[in-house]
Motif scaffolding. Sequence first.
Motif, short mmCIF file in Angstrom:
data_model
loop_
_atom_site.label_atom_id
_atom_site.label_comp_id
_atom_site.label_asym_id
_atom_site.label_seq_id
_atom_site.Cartn_x
_atom_site.Cartn_y
_atom_site.Cartn_z
N GLY A 1 41.92 51.43 57.06
CA GLY A 1 40.56 51.85 56.80
C GLY A 1 40.56 53.24 56.20
N ILE A 2 40.01 53.37 55.02
CA ILE A 2 39.90 54.67 54.35
C ILE A 2 38.44 55.09 54.47
N ASN A 3 38.20 56.11 55.24
CA ASN A 3 36.85 56.59 55.53
C ASN A 3 36.69 57.97 54.91
N PRO B 1 47.18 48.38 48.02
CA PRO B 1 46.45 47.11 48.07
C PRO B 1 45.82 46.77 49.43
N ASN B 2 46.40 47.20 50.53
CA ASN B 2 45.83 46.87 51.84
C ASN B 2 44.99 48.00 52.43
N ALA B 3 44.56 48.92 51.57
CA ALA B 3 43.66 50.00 51.98
C ALA B 3 42.25 49.66 51.50
N PHE B 4 41.28 49.83 52.40
CA PHE B 4 39.90 49.46 52.08
C PHE B 4 38.96 50.57 52.52
N MET B 5 38.02 50.91 51.65
CA MET B 5 37.02 51.90 52.02
C MET B 5 36.10 51.27 53.06
N ARG B 6 35.78 52.05 54.08
CA ARG B 6 34.88 51.60 55.14
C ARG B 6 33.66 52.51 55.17
N CYS B 7 32.59 52.01 55.73
CA CYS B 7 31.35 52.77 55.82
C CYS B 7 31.05 53.08 57.28
N PRO B 8 31.33 54.29 57.72
CA PRO B 8 31.07 54.65 59.12
C PRO B 8 29.60 54.59 59.51
N VAL B 9 28.68 54.59 58.55
CA VAL B 9 27.27 54.44 58.89
C VAL B 9 27.06 53.11 59.60
N GLY B 10 27.91 52.13 59.30
CA GLY B 10 27.84 50.83 59.95
C GLY B 10 28.15 50.89 61.44
N LEU B 11 28.55 52.05 61.96
CA LEU B 11 28.83 52.17 63.39
C LEU B 11 27.55 52.25 64.23
#
Length: 151
Positions: A33-35, A59-69
Amino acid sequence: MIILKKKKLENIVTENAKKTIKMQHEKFGKTIGINSCAGSSNLGQKSFFIAREIVKRIPNAFMRCPVGLYPEVEGPSQVIFYDDYQVTIDGCKGACLRKTLEKENIKIDLAYELDHESYMTEKKPGPDFDEKKMLEIADQVEKDILKLLRK
């Protein structure tokens, strides 16, 4: 204060979140998770740029949205709990992003603050962007992630 917990995949309400978790792990095994901060200063812009650069390279790194917490945003919050590694790229020493994830008991594997003296960046209002410098920082973050994956 509500602290979220990782749910079993079948208990996640949002179908897109379930599908994302399943697909990414089937395809890549472990995910990262890349935040990143997207704050109101130049450093937020820079940290977001670095995160985008990292997900293009790994390739296995994905941006995440911490607002979704936030509990009211049920589906997206669960995706972040399934990542095997977490990286935070905060714009400044306030480290809002890292602190938000830690508040939800999410273990941070690598944390960066762009106003740290080693990056020689200064917090300013408005746009102030040196792409060459941000690519250099992205190179370092990428090296650190690859080292983490080899452990």
